[in-house]
Structures are given as structure tokens and as C-alpha cells.
Design a protein around this motif. Structure first.
Motif, PDB file in Angstrom:
ATOM      1  N   GLY A  45       1.066   5.709  -9.342  1.00 50.05           N
ATOM      2  CA  GLY A  45       0.979   4.560  -8.459  1.00 50.05           C
ATOM      3  C   GLY A  45       2.104   4.538  -7.448  1.00 50.05           C
ATOM      4  N   GLY A  46       3.286   5.049  -7.852  1.00 48.22           N
ATOM      5  CA  GLY A  46       4.417   5.111  -6.927  1.00 48.22           C
ATOM      6  C   GLY A  46       4.138   6.028  -5.758  1.00 48.22           C
ATOM      7  N   ASP A  47       3.461   7.145  -6.020  1.00 50.65           N
ATOM      8  CA  ASP A  47       3.118   8.059  -4.937  1.00 50.65           C
ATOM      9  C   ASP A  47       2.117   7.416  -3.983  1.00 50.65           C
ATOM     10  OD1 ASP A  47       4.767   9.997  -5.995  1.00 50.65           O
ATOM     11  OD2 ASP A  47       3.148  11.044  -7.052  1.00 50.65           O
ATOM     12  N   LEU A  52       1.005   4.493   1.203  1.00 51.31           N
ATOM     13  CA  LEU A  52       0.718   3.265   1.954  1.00 51.31           C
ATOM     14  C   LEU A  52       1.852   2.949   2.923  1.00 51.31           C
ATOM     15  CD1 LEU A  52      -0.742   0.972  -0.865  1.00 51.31           C
ATOM     16  CD2 LEU A  52      -2.004   2.047   1.002  1.00 51.31           C
ATOM     17  N   ALA A  53       3.096   3.161   2.477  1.00 58.37           N
ATOM     18  CA  ALA A  53       4.247   2.918   3.347  1.00 58.37           C
ATOM     19  C   ALA A  53       4.214   3.868   4.539  1.00 58.37           C
ATOM     20  CB  ALA A  53       5.542   3.088   2.558  1.00 58.37           C
ATOM     21  N   ASP A  54       3.926   5.155   4.275  1.00 57.58           N
ATOM     22  CA  ASP A  54       3.852   6.136   5.355  1.00 57.58           C
ATOM     23  C   ASP A  54       2.731   5.800   6.319  1.00 57.58           C
ATOM     24  OD1 ASP A  54       5.964   7.554   4.292  1.00 57.58           O
ATOM     25  OD2 ASP A  54       4.705   9.013   3.240  1.00 57.58           O
ATOM     26  N   ASP A  55       1.585   5.378   5.786  1.00 55.92           N
ATOM     27  CA  ASP A  55       0.447   5.022   6.635  1.00 55.92           C
ATOM     28  C   ASP A  55       0.807   3.906   7.606  1.00 55.92           C
ATOM     29  OD1 ASP A  55      -1.059   6.868   5.264  1.00 55.92           O
ATOM     30  OD2 ASP A  55      -2.159   5.400   4.057  1.00 55.92           O
ATOM     31  N   ARG A  56       1.705   3.028   7.160  1.00 60.15           N
ATOM     32  CA  ARG A  56       2.070   1.868   7.978  1.00 60.15           C
ATOM     33  C   ARG A  56       3.386   2.061   8.713  1.00 60.15           C
ATOM     34  NH1 ARG A  56      -1.155   0.627   4.038  1.00 60.15           N
ATOM     35  NH2 ARG A  56      -2.485  -1.225   4.064  1.00 60.15           N
ATOM     36  N   GLY A  57       3.991   3.250   8.571  1.00 61.21           N
ATOM     37  CA  GLY A  57       5.257   3.512   9.237  1.00 61.21           C
ATOM     38  C   GLY A  57       6.378   2.613   8.738  1.00 61.21           C
ATOM     39  N   MET A  58       6.379   2.300   7.436  1.00 62.90           N
ATOM     40  CA  MET A  58       7.361   1.389   6.853  1.00 62.90           C
ATOM     41  C   MET A  58       8.155   2.089   5.765  1.00 62.90           C
ATOM     42  SD  MET A  58       4.746  -1.862   6.455  1.00 62.90           S
ATOM     43  CE  MET A  58       5.998  -3.066   5.989  1.00 62.90           C
ATOM     44  N   SER A  59       9.355   1.591   5.497  1.00 64.50           N
ATOM     45  CA  SER A  59      10.133   2.075   4.365  1.00 64.50           C
ATOM     46  C   SER A  59       9.603   1.412   3.098  1.00 64.50           C
ATOM     47  CB  SER A  59      11.613   1.735   4.546  1.00 64.50           C
ATOM     48  OG  SER A  59      11.805   0.323   4.426  1.00 64.50           O
ATOM     49  N   LEU A  60      10.005   1.936   1.942  1.00 67.64           N
ATOM     50  CA  LEU A  60       9.583   1.329   0.690  1.00 67.64           C
ATOM     51  C   LEU A  60      10.040  -0.115   0.604  1.00 67.64           C
ATOM     52  CD1 LEU A  60      10.128   4.093  -2.029  1.00 67.64           C
ATOM     53  CD2 LEU A  60       7.969   3.235  -1.128  1.00 67.64           C
ATOM     54  N   SER A  61      11.289  -0.370   0.984  1.00 67.78           N
ATOM     55  CA  SER A  61      11.819  -1.737   0.920  1.00 67.78           C
ATOM     56  C   SER A  61      11.032  -2.679   1.813  1.00 67.78           C
ATOM     57  CB  SER A  61      13.299  -1.751   1.321  1.00 67.78           C
ATOM     58  OG  SER A  61      14.083  -1.030   0.400  1.00 67.78           O
ATOM     59  N   GLN A  62      10.652  -2.196   2.999  1.00 67.23           N
ATOM     60  CA  GLN A  62       9.871  -3.028   3.913  1.00 67.23           C
ATOM     61  C   GLN A  62       8.493  -3.331   3.338  1.00 67.23           C
ATOM     62  OE1 GLN A  62      10.150  -0.395   7.312  1.00 67.23           O
ATOM     63  NE2 GLN A  62      11.548  -1.798   8.375  1.00 67.23           N
ATOM     64  N   LEU A  63       7.884  -2.319   2.733  1.00 67.98           N
ATOM     65  CA  LEU A  63       6.552  -2.531   2.166  1.00 67.98           C
ATOM     66  C   LEU A  63       6.607  -3.453   0.966  1.00 67.98           C
ATOM     67  CD1 LEU A  63       3.623  -1.661   2.677  1.00 67.98           C
ATOM     68  CD2 LEU A  63       3.937   0.102   0.929  1.00 67.98           C
ATOM     69  N   ALA A  76      -4.813  -3.009  -1.648  1.00 67.02           N
ATOM     70  CA  ALA A  76      -5.067  -1.667  -1.121  1.00 67.02           C
ATOM     71  C   ALA A  76      -4.620  -0.612  -2.130  1.00 67.02           C
ATOM     72  CB  ALA A  76      -4.344  -1.469   0.206  1.00 67.02           C
ATOM     73  N   LEU A  77      -3.460  -0.826  -2.738  1.00 63.38           N
ATOM     74  CA  LEU A  77      -2.966   0.084  -3.777  1.00 63.38           C
ATOM     75  C   LEU A  77      -3.920   0.114  -4.963  1.00 63.38           C
ATOM     76  CD1 LEU A  77      -0.745   1.813  -5.173  1.00 63.38           C
ATOM     77  CD2 LEU A  77       0.323  -0.338  -5.878  1.00 63.38           C
ATOM     78  N   ASP A  78      -4.311  -1.055  -5.418  1.00 65.41           N
ATOM     79  CA  ASP A  78      -5.167  -1.139  -6.601  1.00 65.41           C
ATOM     80  C   ASP A  78      -6.553  -0.557  -6.339  1.00 65.41           C
ATOM     81  OD1 ASP A  78      -3.063  -2.324  -7.883  1.00 65.41           O
ATOM     82  OD2 ASP A  78      -3.785  -4.375  -7.614  1.00 65.41           O
ATOM     83  N   ARG A  79      -7.060  -0.710  -5.117  1.00 65.24           N
ATOM     84  CA  ARG A  79      -8.365  -0.127  -4.793  1.00 65.24           C
ATOM     85  C   ARG A  79      -8.308   1.400  -4.843  1.00 65.24           C
ATOM     86  NH1 ARG A  79      -8.806  -4.517  -1.119  1.00 65.24           N
ATOM     87  NH2 ARG A  79      -7.847  -3.278   0.540  1.00 65.24           N
ATOM     88  N   ARG A  80      -7.217   1.963  -4.336  1.00 64.64           N
ATOM     89  CA  ARG A  80      -7.084   3.424  -4.375  1.00 64.64           C
ATOM     90  C   ARG A  80      -6.991   3.919  -5.815  1.00 64.64           C
ATOM     91  NH1 ARG A  80      -3.360   5.730   0.624  1.00 64.64           N
ATOM     92  NH2 ARG A  80      -4.203   4.396   2.264  1.00 64.64           N
ATOM     93  N   LEU A  81      -6.213   3.226  -6.624  1.00 65.40           N
ATOM     94  CA  LEU A  81      -6.065   3.621  -8.023  1.00 65.40           C
ATOM     95  C   LEU A  81      -7.370   3.435  -8.777  1.00 65.40           C
ATOM     96  CD1 LEU A  81      -2.530   2.127  -8.747  1.00 65.40           C
ATOM     97  CD2 LEU A  81      -3.118   4.547  -8.560  1.00 65.40           C
ATOM     98  N   ARG A  82      -8.102   2.373  -8.480  1.00 67.76           N
ATOM     99  CA  ARG A  82      -9.380   2.112  -9.132  1.00 67.76           C
ATOM    100  C   ARG A  82     -10.383   3.214  -8.792  1.00 67.76           C
ATOM    101  NH1 ARG A  82     -11.803  -2.649 -10.217  1.00 67.76           N
ATOM    102  NH2 ARG A  82     -13.939  -2.447 -10.953  1.00 67.76           N
ATOM    103  N   THR A  83     -10.415   3.655  -7.540  1.00 72.57           N
ATOM    104  CA  THR A  83     -11.307   4.733  -7.125  1.00 72.57           C
ATOM    105  C   THR A  83     -10.989   6.018  -7.876  1.00 72.57           C
ATOM    106  OG1 THR A  83     -11.594   3.789  -4.911  1.00 72.57           O
ATOM    107  CG2 THR A  83     -12.074   6.132  -5.167  1.00 72.57           C
ATOM    108  N   ILE A  84      -9.701   6.301  -8.031  1.00 72.24           N
ATOM    109  CA  ILE A  84      -9.273   7.486  -8.785  1.00 72.24           C
ATOM    110  C   ILE A  84      -9.717   7.368 -10.241  1.00 72.24           C
ATOM    111  CG2 ILE A  84      -7.247   8.717  -9.663  1.00 72.24           C
ATOM    112  CD1 ILE A  84      -5.872   7.904  -6.974  1.00 72.24           C
ATOM    113  N   LEU A  97      -3.312   8.899 -15.364  1.00 75.55           N
ATOM    114  CA  LEU A  97      -3.117   7.932 -14.287  1.00 75.55           C
ATOM    115  C   LEU A  97      -1.945   7.041 -14.656  1.00 75.55           C
ATOM    116  CD1 LEU A  97      -4.203   6.699 -11.601  1.00 75.55           C
ATOM    117  CD2 LEU A  97      -5.582   5.155 -13.018  1.00 75.55           C
ATOM    118  N   GLU A  98      -0.966   6.962 -13.756  1.00 77.12           N
ATOM    119  CA  GLU A  98       0.237   6.172 -14.035  1.00 77.12           C
ATOM    120  C   GLU A  98       0.424   5.072 -13.001  1.00 77.12           C
ATOM    121  OE1 GLU A  98       3.953   4.616 -13.216  1.00 77.12           O
ATOM    122  OE2 GLU A  98       3.414   6.394 -12.038  1.00 77.12           O
ATOM    123  N   SER A  99       0.507   3.846 -13.474  1.00 76.59           N
ATOM    124  CA  SER A  99       0.899   2.711 -12.637  1.00 76.59           C
ATOM    125  C   SER A  99       1.070   1.511 -13.550  1.00 76.59           C
ATOM    126  CB  SER A  99      -0.144   2.394 -11.548  1.00 76.59           C
ATOM    127  OG  SER A  99      -1.192   1.588 -12.046  1.00 76.59           O
TER     128      SER A  99
END
Length: 203
Positions: A45-47, A52-63, A76-84, A97-99
Motif C-alpha cells: 500500500g505504501g508503494d 498517487l503522490a507522483d501522479d499528483r506531483g506531491m511529496s508524501l507529506s503533502q499527500l 483512490a488508494l483503496d480502489r487500486r488495492l481492491r482491484t489488485i 498484499l500489504e496495507s
């Protein structure tokens, strides 16, 4: 755990395993070991959060800060993990699967749910070299717990539906991994009467 410390034995299994726990619980190390022993892939989940942060051009702290303003990031995170989880749950192949919510998001697709934890002071020491600071980590944990309860009615402190719950401060990474691998090897679906039914959550 280095590459030299990873298990030399392999385990023949097709289990879909979820690993959950707070920051600094040792989940990454365990997942790397499981992936090697089972000869399978794993998703963190961290990856996905970093993606998601990269997609939005944000740092982890900002996200992380943004998650307190809107539920869009979390969902958005949970939807991606759910699809996986849906993909690998139907594959009849081993996967990890880790999160924090992996066990919940996988629902009944998960064969084995693992919760890892350690005392706060141990987890803080383990995460000392990460981007997050101690105070930020603690604030995020409290904030996440409130959001998960609000979004999905999930109490992340409820350990009742995990098959294994391990305090990773009491055993070495190698020993923790061996405990999980032993559970994987001994798993017999024909006598599995204690599985906790989990309805799919709407993400």
C-alpha cells in the motif's frame, strides 16, 4: 533483513496472504521474505500511496496532509488495492498484499490474514530514517483510524478477524517470517472452520 537473511527454503502454496500493521511494524521485511519463499509477487500500500503522490506531483507529506481535507486520496488508494485483491484472489496463485486495510479490502478472497505490530517506541526507532517524523506518524495513525471508521465502519483496532497477530518486537525478522511460513505450510482448507467472513466494503 538482508538478501542473505532471507529463507533458503521454499514453500509450495497458492495462498493469497494479506499483511497489515502500523508504520514500523516490520511488514515490508516480512513481505519480501514471503515473496521469496513463495516465489510470488507482492504489492505494498505504501508503494501505491507513493504512486498517487507522483501522479499528483506531491511529496508524501503533502499527500498525507491532503487526506485530511478530502476522502478522494484514501478512496483512490483503496480502489487500486481492491482491484489488485480481486485480480489475485481469483488467480489461484500465491500473492501477498500489504496495507493497513489489506485484510478488509481483500474480503473473503484472502486465505490468510496477518497483523503485525510492535510497541510505539520500537516502531519510532525503526522509522527514524523515513521521511515522516515521530509526531507526524502518530497523528496519521489517529487520523487514519477515524477516517476508516467514518468511510467504511471499520475499527482498525479490531484484531478478531486476523488469523495471526504477531508482536514483531519479541522475535527476530527471521523468526517472525518462519512463524508465518509455518502457518502457510500447515493451512488445510478442508478443515478450515474458523475463517472470519468479511463482506466487501464499498470503496
Amino acid at each position: 533483513m538482508t538478501d542473505d537473511d532471507l529463507p533458503t527454503r521454499s514453500v509450495d502454496s497458492n495462498l493469497f496472504i494479506t499483511v497489515s500493521g502500523p508504520p514500523g511494524c516490520g511488514a515490508t521485511t516480512v513481505c519480501e521474505g514471503l515473496s521469496t519463499a513463495l516465489d510470488c509477487g507482492y504489492v505494498s500500500g505504501g508503494d501505491i500511496f507513493r504512486e498517487l503522490a507522483d501522479d499528483r506531483g506531491m511529496s508524501l507529506s503533502q499527500l498525507i496532509a491532503k487526506t485530511d481535507e478530502t476522502d478522494e486520496i484514501d478512496r483512490a488508494l483503496d480502489r487500486r488495492l481492491r482491484t489488485i485483491a480481486e485480480k489475485w484472489g481469483a488467480s489461484n496463485k500465491p500473492f501477498v498484499l500489504e496495507s493497513r486495510l489489506a485484510g478488509w479490502l481483500a474480503g473473503n478472497r484472502a486465505d490468510l490474514r496477518v497483523w503485525l505490530d510492535a510497541p510505539d517506541e520500537v516502531r519510532v526507532e525503526r522509522t527514524a530514517d523515513r521521511e515522516e517524523m515521530e509526531a507526524e506518524m502518530r497523528v496519521r495513525e489517529v487520523s487514519e483510524a477515524g477516517r476508516y471508521r467514518s468511510y467504511y465502519g471499520i475499527d482498525v483496532d479490531d484484531r478478531s478477524f486476523y488469523d495471526l497477530a504477531i508482536n514483531t518486537a519479541r522475535w527476530s525478522p527471521e523468526s517472525t517470517l518462519e512463524m508465518i511460513l509455518s502457518a502457510v505450510e500447515e493451512y488445510d482448507p478442508e478443515v478450515d472452520e474458523g475463517a472470519f467472513h468479511t463482506d466487501d466494503i464499498e470503496v
